[in-house]
Design a protein around this motif. Structure first.
Motif, mmCIF file in Angstrom:
data_model
loop_
_atom_site.group_PDB
_atom_site.id
_atom_site.type_symbol
_atom_site.label_atom_id
_atom_site.label_comp_id
_atom_site.label_asym_id
_atom_site.label_seq_id
_atom_site.Cartn_x
_atom_site.Cartn_y
_atom_site.Cartn_z
ATOM 1 N N LYS A 237 0.871 -1.182 0.000
ATOM 2 C CA LYS A 237 0.000 0.000 0.000
ATOM 3 C C LYS A 237 0.904 1.227 0.000
ATOM 4 O O LYS A 237 1.928 1.241 0.690
ATOM 5 C CB LYS A 237 -0.919 -0.004 1.220
ATOM 6 N N VAL A 238 0.510 2.220 -0.766
ATOM 7 C CA VAL A 238 1.392 3.363 -1.030
ATOM 8 C C VAL A 238 0.642 4.665 -0.778
ATOM 9 O O VAL A 238 -0.561 4.766 -1.023
ATOM 10 C CB VAL A 238 1.894 3.305 -2.491
ATOM 11 N N ALA A 239 1.366 5.656 -0.278
ATOM 12 C CA ALA A 239 0.839 7.011 -0.149
ATOM 13 C C ALA A 239 1.607 7.931 -1.095
ATOM 14 O O ALA A 239 2.787 7.699 -1.375
ATOM 15 C CB ALA A 239 0.968 7.511 1.289
ATOM 16 N N GLY A 240 0.934 8.964 -1.577
ATOM 17 C CA GLY A 240 1.608 9.880 -2.488
ATOM 18 C C GLY A 240 0.898 11.215 -2.585
ATOM 19 O O GLY A 240 -0.107 11.466 -1.915
ATOM 20 N N THR A 241 1.449 12.070 -3.436
ATOM 21 C CA THR A 241 0.941 13.434 -3.635
ATOM 22 C C THR A 241 0.605 13.656 -5.092
ATOM 23 O O THR A 241 1.330 13.198 -5.978
ATOM 24 C CB THR A 241 2.001 14.469 -3.205
ATOM 25 N N THR A 242 -0.489 14.372 -5.327
ATOM 26 C CA THR A 242 -0.791 14.816 -6.690
ATOM 27 C C THR A 242 -0.684 16.336 -6.759
ATOM 28 O O THR A 242 -1.206 17.044 -5.896
ATOM 29 C CB THR A 242 -2.189 14.346 -7.139
ATOM 30 N N ILE A 243 0.023 16.800 -7.778
ATOM 31 C CA ILE A 243 0.201 18.237 -7.984
ATOM 32 C C ILE A 243 0.609 18.458 -9.435
ATOM 33 O O ILE A 243 1.414 17.699 -9.984
ATOM 34 C CB ILE A 243 1.262 18.822 -7.016
ATOM 35 N N ILE A 277 4.155 10.172 -6.928
ATOM 36 C CA ILE A 277 3.899 11.552 -7.341
ATOM 37 C C ILE A 277 3.013 11.481 -8.582
ATOM 38 O O ILE A 277 3.367 10.831 -9.576
ATOM 39 C CB ILE A 277 5.190 12.315 -7.691
ATOM 40 N N GLN A 278 1.869 12.140 -8.523
ATOM 41 C CA GLN A 278 0.949 12.167 -9.662
ATOM 42 C C GLN A 278 0.876 13.582 -10.202
ATOM 43 O O GLN A 278 0.762 14.542 -9.443
ATOM 44 C CB GLN A 278 -0.443 11.701 -9.234
ATOM 45 N N ILE A 279 0.924 13.701 -11.533
ATOM 46 C CA ILE A 279 0.900 15.017 -12.168
ATOM 47 C C ILE A 279 -0.270 15.107 -13.147
ATOM 48 O O ILE A 279 -0.939 14.109 -13.431
ATOM 49 C CB ILE A 279 2.226 15.324 -12.893
ATOM 50 N N SER A 772 -9.670 15.068 -2.906
ATOM 51 C CA SER A 772 -10.109 16.031 -3.913
ATOM 52 C C SER A 772 -9.223 15.913 -5.138
ATOM 53 O O SER A 772 -8.076 15.481 -5.055
ATOM 54 C CB SER A 772 -10.052 17.453 -3.343
ATOM 55 N N THR A 773 -9.767 16.293 -6.289
ATOM 56 C CA THR A 773 -9.006 16.294 -7.537
ATOM 57 C C THR A 773 -8.838 17.728 -8.022
ATOM 58 O O THR A 773 -9.366 18.671 -7.428
ATOM 59 C CB THR A 773 -9.727 15.484 -8.630
ATOM 60 N N LEU A 830 -3.039 12.015 -2.251
ATOM 61 C CA LEU A 830 -3.750 13.222 -1.839
ATOM 62 C C LEU A 830 -3.137 14.457 -2.501
ATOM 63 O O LEU A 830 -1.933 14.483 -2.798
ATOM 64 C CB LEU A 830 -3.701 13.377 -0.322
ATOM 65 N N SER A 831 -3.957 15.472 -2.703
ATOM 66 C CA SER A 831 -3.437 16.702 -3.282
ATOM 67 C C SER A 831 -2.463 17.353 -2.312
ATOM 68 O O SER A 831 -2.576 17.205 -1.090
ATOM 69 C CB SER A 831 -4.575 17.674 -3.610
#
Length: 893
Positions: A237-243, A277-279, A772-773, A830-831
C-alpha cells in the motif's frame, strides 16, 4: 531449435488454436487436436546467439481470424538453447489471461531495479526439466524465488538447501534441473529465499505440487506450465501526492514549475515516506499564445511536451552577460508571484530558448545523443515541428485557414523540413526544445525509479481539433462533433470540452496503433498513469457543433429509440412538441422578468396562442454565442444563458445519423418541457429514461470497451488507473475488474447511490483513493461550501456530535486524512494542498487560492502555485514528521 507446444483448451466447433512467437502474428504455428481438448503442434525456430529468451502467446482462431488472444503483456517465455546439439523442447502450457493481482507486475511495483537478462543455458546431453513461475514484488523484500521438495536435488525439504531460481525477466522465474537426478513421484513447493543468507524465509501458500512422471530423455527438455506463486506477505500500500508540474515552486523556478522542480518534489516525497507523485498532462498546449492555453487537457500534440517545463538551470548560460542578467532579474520577478503568469512566463522562456538555440543549437543537434533521439521520435517530432512553425508563420493553429499545407502530405513536409530548406533553422528549434525536455524528464523519471517513487502521468481523453494529430491523421477523428460530459456534480449543464471524438471503427482496423504508440511513449517516463475519463472508452458524450452547453448531446456509440419503441412505454410521441424547444409566455416571464418583451422582440418568433419559437438567426446556441461575443455586461450574460436554456428545452434529441431515431434528453426532468407532461406521461418518460441511461446499453458498452481497453492497457507495463467518475454505467466496474484497472474513489462522490458520502473502509484494494481532484475544491474549500452538508459529514461520517466547525481546522483535516490512509486502497494519493491542510501554521491562508480548476467555467485560468518553495517545505519539520508518522502507522511504504 525444435519446439513442441501442448495446451489444454476446450474449443467450440470451427475454432482452432495457434501460437505466435515473439509477437510475429504473420507466422502462426497451427496446433491440432484429436479430442477438441488437447492441442499440440511442432515448429523449428532458428535461434540467434544474441537471443536469451523466446516469448510466445496462444490465440483462438476461426476462419484464420483471431477471435480471442491470451490477455496480458506477460507472454509465456522459455530460455533459448545455446547448443549445437539436436535438442528439442516439450512445452506444456495452460491458457493464461491476467495473473492474479496483475497490477503488482507493473513497472510501478517493479520500480526498484532494472533487470538485465544475464543467464544463458547450455543444456547437457541428459534431459532437463525447466520449472517456470510468476511471482511479483520479491525484490522489494530482498528475496528471490526457489524450490524445495523431496529428494536430494530439492534438498529433502531442508530450508537451508533450496534450489535457487533465476529471474529471467522481471517477476518471471525459471530453474533448470537435470531430470536424471530426480525420483518420482516428485513433490515440491516454491519458496521465498533471503538474498543474503540463501535460506528459506517463507513457503508458498499451496498444497505440495506433484509430478508423477516426466517423459524426458537425453535429447528432450520438458518445460512445466508457469505457476503463479503466492506468499502470505502483506500486499503493498502506497501514499503519495498529486500536484500539477506548473504548480511546483522552488527557489530557482522561472515563475512556473519545471522538470527540475519535479526532482526536488521527489526528494520531499522520499523525506515524508511517500512513494508516488501524480501530475497533470504535460503536453504542449500552445494555440493562441495567451493565458487560455493554460488548460492542460487541450494539447496540440500527444507526444510533445510543453516548452515551459524546461528547467533553465540545466541548460547553458547566455554568453552575453548583460542579457543573462536581464533574464536572471526576470526570473526573480516571475518567481515572486503568488500565481503563474502564463503569458509572461512563456514569453520569457521562449525568447531565452531562442537565444540559446542561436548560441548552442547547431552543436547540440550534431551530437550522437540528439541524433538517436531524433531517429526514435521522427514520426511525431517532424510533423510537430512543422506544425509549430506553420502556426507561428500564419498566426493561427487552424490549419484549414493556412494558405498552404492545409492538407498534410508527408512528401511536402519532408521537403519543408529538409536540412537545406530555408525554414530548417526555425523548424529545428522545436527539435532542440523537445530534445531538452526529453532529457530533463527522463532524468527526473530515472531519479524517481532510483528513489522507489511511482511517477504517475495523465493521459487526456481528447486532443485539440487544431492539433498535429488532427492535421496529419484526420481519419482517426470525427471533426463534426464535440466531446464532453453529461451533467454531474461539477456542472449542471454538462461539460463541453470542444475536442473531436474518435473514429473507433477506423482505429480498430489497425488494432488501435494510435493509442498503443501513445502509451508506449509515455512508458519511457512513467511507471503509472491515469486514464482521463475512462468512460470515453465505453462511450463518449458527443455534443453537436452548434451547441455550447452539453445538454443536447448523446452517447456515441449508443442505441437510439424509434417512435414505436418510445410509445411502447406508454408515452405518445409528439414530434413537434418533444423535439423542438418548448417556449411560452409563462416560461419567458419566469426566465427573463422585466426583459421579457425585449427578448420576445429580438430573439423569438410568435407561432400561435402563447407559443413561441427561436428566430432562425438565433436557433442554435452557437448563433446566440456569436451575437453576444463582445458583450460582457451582467444583463447580456443573463439573457445569453437564458436563451441557451430555451434552446435546450426539448424532451428528445434526434440521433446524429438517423433523424428518425431519438435519445431522451439528459437531465430534462429539471426543464419546462418535462413539466408540461401529465403525471402519467412523466411516469412513462421516467421509466423510458431510466431504462435508456442505466440498463439498455450495459452489454453493448461492455463490448465496446473490451474491444479497446485490453489492447491498450496491456501495451506497456505501466500501472493503469482509471478516472471512473460521473454518470457511470454498471458495465464500467465489470470491465475494470476484469482488466484489473484501478478505480478512483472520492468520498464526496460515492459510488454507492445509497450513501451520501463514500465509506472509505469499503473501498476496494484495487483502487486509488483521494480527497479532492484538480476539478474540485480542496478539502478546506469543500468544508466551507455547504454548512448543512459539512454537518452531516462531521456527525455521521466523522462521528462527532458537538457543533460543526465553520472552517476545517488542522485537527479536522488530519482526522480525515488519517482515515483515508487507513482505507484498503493500494494507492492513497492526496493533493498537495490537502496534505498541508493539517498544519494551520504553514497552509495557505487563502483557501480560494488553492483551487486549480472550476469545470463550470469553460475558460478557467490554470495558474495555481505552491505558496512556499520546495526548499522551504523540506525545512518544515513539524508537518513533514506528521506526514511521515501517519504514513508509517498505516504501513503505506
Amino acid at each position: 531449435m525444435k519446439i513442441t507446444f501442448r495446451i489444454e483448451y476446450r474449443t467450440a466447433w470451427g475454432e482452432e488454436i495457434g501460437v505466435s512467437i515473439n509477437g510475429n502474428e504473420t507466422k502462426l504455428i497451427p496446433l491440432s487436436t484429436r479430442d477438441g481438448i488437447i492441442w499440440e503442434g511442432k515448429t523449428e525456430y532458428e535461434v540467434e546467439e544474441k537471443d536469451k529468451i523466446l516469448s510466445y502467446r496462444y490465440g483462438v482462431y476461426r476462419n484464420h481470424r483471431c477471435i480471442r488472444l491470451e490477455r496480458g503483456n506477460m507472454q509465456h517465455i522459455i530460455p533459448t538453447i545455446v547448443s549445437k546439439k539436436n535438442i528439442s523442447i516439450q512445452v506444456d502450457d495452460s491458457w493464461r489471461d491476467l495473473p492474479i493481482n496483475s497490477f503488482l507486475y507493473s513497472s510501478a511495483f517493479s520500480r526498484h531495479y532494472l533487470l538485465p537478462i544475464e543467464h544463458s543455458f547450455n543444456y547437457s546431453t541428459a534431459g532437463n526439466i525447466i520449472f517456470r513461475a510468476l511471482c511479483p514484488t520479491l525484490r522489494h523484500r530482498n528475496q528471490k524465488l526457489g524450490i524445495s521438495g523431496n529428494g536430494e536435488v530439492f534438498g529433502n525439504w531442508n530450508p537451508e538447501k533450496p534450489i535457487e531460481m533465476f529471474e529471467i525477466k522481471q517477476n518471471e522465474w525459471i530453474a533448470v534441473i537435470d531430470a536424471s537426478q530426480l525420483n518420482y513421484p516428485l513433490e515440491y513447493k516454491f519458496v521465498a529465499i533471503d538474498e543474503k543468507t540463501n535460506k528459506v524465509v517463507e513457503w508458498e501458500n499451496h498444497n505440495n505440487r506433484i509430478i508423477n512422471q516426466c517423459d524426458v530423455h537425453p535429447t528432450r527438455i520438458y518445460t512445466t506450465p508457469e505457476a503463479e506463486v503466492f506468499f502470505n506477505a502483506k500486499l503493498p500500500k502506497v501514499a503519495g501526492t498529486t500536484i500539477p508540474i506548473f504548480s511546483l515552486k522552488s527557489e530557482g523556478s522561472f515563475g512556473v514549475g519545471d522538470f527540475g522542480d519535479l526532482k526536488k518534489m521527489i526528494d520531499w516525497a522520499v523525506l515524508t515516506h511517500q512513494h508516488a507523485i501524480q501530475i497533470l498532462p504535460i503536453n504542449d498546449t500552445t494555440i493562441t499564445n495567451t493565458w487560455t492555453d493554460s488548460y492542460p487537457y487541450n494539447s496540440i500534440s500527444i507526444y510533445a511536451f510543453h516548452p515551459m517545463y524546461i528547467d533553465l538551470r540545466q541548460v547553458e548560460k547566455l554568453k552575453d552577460e548583460k542579457l543573462q542578467s536581464e533574464y536572471d532579474t526576470k526570473q526573480q520577478e516571475l518567481n515572486a508571484l503568488p500565481q503563474v503568469d502564463y503569458e509572461a512566463v512563456n514569453e520569457a522562456k521562449r525568447s531565452y530558448l531562442k537565444l540559446l538555440f542561436k548560441q548552442e543549437g547547431k552543436r547540440k543537434l550534431s551530437t550522437n545523443s540528439f541524433k538517436e533521439f531524433y531517429q526514435k521520435n521522427a514520426h511525431w517530432l517532424q510533423p510537430y515541428a512543422a506544425f509549430s512553425f506553420l502556426r507561428d508563420k500564419y498566426g493561427t493553429p487552424k490549419f484549414s485557414e493556412w494558405p498552404e499545407y492545409t492538407i498534410y502530405k508527408k512528401e511536402d513536409i519532408d521537403n519543408l523540413c529538409d536540412t537545406k530548406s530555408k525554414s530548417y533553422n526555425e523548424i529545428s528549434f522545436y527539435y532542440y526544445v523537445q530534445y531538452l525536455l526529453h532529457i530533463q524528464l527522463l532524468n527526473a523519471s530515472d531519479y524517481a525509479r532510483e528513489k522507489g517513487v511511482i511517477l504517475k502521468g495523465d493521459i487526456p481523453i481528447g486532443i485539440s481539433r487544431n492539433s498535429v494529430e488532427a492535421w496529419i491523421e484526420p481519419y482517426y477523428f470525427n471533426m463534426n462533433g464535440q466531446a464532453g460530459a453529461p451533467p454531474d456534480a461539477f456542472s449542471a449543464n454538462g461539460q463541453n470540452w470542444g475536442f473531436p471524438t474518435y473514429n473507433w471503427d477506423v482505429m480498430e482496423k489497425d488494432n488501435y496503433q494510435w493509442w498503443q504508440k501513445r502509451f508506449r511513449k509515455m512508458a519511457e517516463y512513467f511507471t503509472a498513469y491515469r486514464i482521463d475519463h475512462i468512460l470515453g472508452f465505453f462511450r463518449i458524450w458527443e455534443i453537436p457543433t452548434h451547441s455550447v452547453h452539453g445538454l443536447l448531446g448523446q452517447f456515441v456509440p449508443s442505441l437510439p429509440m424509434s417512435t414505436s419503441e418510445i410509445e411502447s412505454y406508454g408515452l405518445p410521441f409528439q414530434k413537434e412538441f418533444m423535439t423542438k424547444p418548448f417556449i411560452n409566455d409563462k416560461i419567458i416571464k419566469e426566465k427573463f422578468g422585466e426583459k421579457s418583451e425585449y427578448v420576445v422582440r429580438h430573439f423569438l418568433r410568435h407561432e400561435h396562442h402563447d407559443i413561441y419559437s427561436m428566430q432562425p438567426k438565433f436557433d442554435t446556441q452557437r448563433k446566440v454565442e456569436a451575437y453576444f461575443a463582445n458583450k460582457s455586461d451582467e444583463e447580456s450574460l443573463t439573457i445569453k444563458e437564458g436563451l441557451y436554456s430555451l434552446i435546450s428545452d426539448v424532451l428528445f434529441v434526434p440521433d446524429r445519423k438517423d433523424k428518425n431515431l431519438y435519445h431522451p434528453r439528459i437531465a430534462v426532468q429539471n426543464d419546462y418541457v418535462y413539466k408540461q407532461l401529465s403525471w402519467k406521461e412523466k411516469e412513462a418518460f421516467n421509466n423510458l429514461y431510466n431504462d435508456y441511461y442505466y440498463k439498455r446499453h450495459n452489454r453493448f458498452w461492455y463490448e465496446q470497451a473490451m474491444k479497446k481497453l485490453p489492447t491498450l492497457t496491456q501495451s506497456t507495463f505501466m500501472l493503469c488507473c482509471g478516472e471512473d467518475l460521473g454518470m457511470v454505467p454498471d458495465c464500467v466496474p465489470w470491465v475494470m475488474n476484469e482488466l484489473e484497472i484501478l478505480s478512483l474513489e472520492i468520498q464526496r462522490m460515492p459510488k454507492n447511490p445509497a450513501h451520501e458520502f463514500g465509506h472509505v473502509w469499503e473501498y476496494p484494494y484495487r483502487s486509488v483513493c483521494t480527497i479532492s481532484t484538480h476539478d474540485m475544491s480542496t478539502l478546506r474549500g469543500w468544508w466551507e461550501e455547504n454548512y448543512n452538508q459539512t454537518s452531516h459529514f462531521y456527525k455521521h461520517i466523522m462521528g462527532h456530535w458537538d457543533e460543526t466547525p465553520k472552517i476545517a481546522s488542522g485537527w479536522v483535516c488530519e482526522e480525515i486524512i488519517k482515515r483515508h490512509l487507513e482505507c484498503p486502497s493500494i494507492l492513497c494519493i492526496l493533493s498537495f494542498q490537502d496534505w498541508l491542510s493539517m498544519d494551520e501554521d504553514i497552509r495557505n491562508k487563502d483557501v480560494e487560492a488553492e483551487r486549480i480548476n472550476i469545470p463550470a467555467i469553460p475558460r478557467h485560468y490554470w495558474r495555481y502555485r505552491m505558496h512556499l518553495s520546495i526548499e522551504e517545505l523540506i525545512k518544515c519539520d513539524k508537518i513533514n514528521e506528521k506526514i511521515r508518522n501517519i504514513i508509517d502507522e498505516n504501513e503505506r511504504n
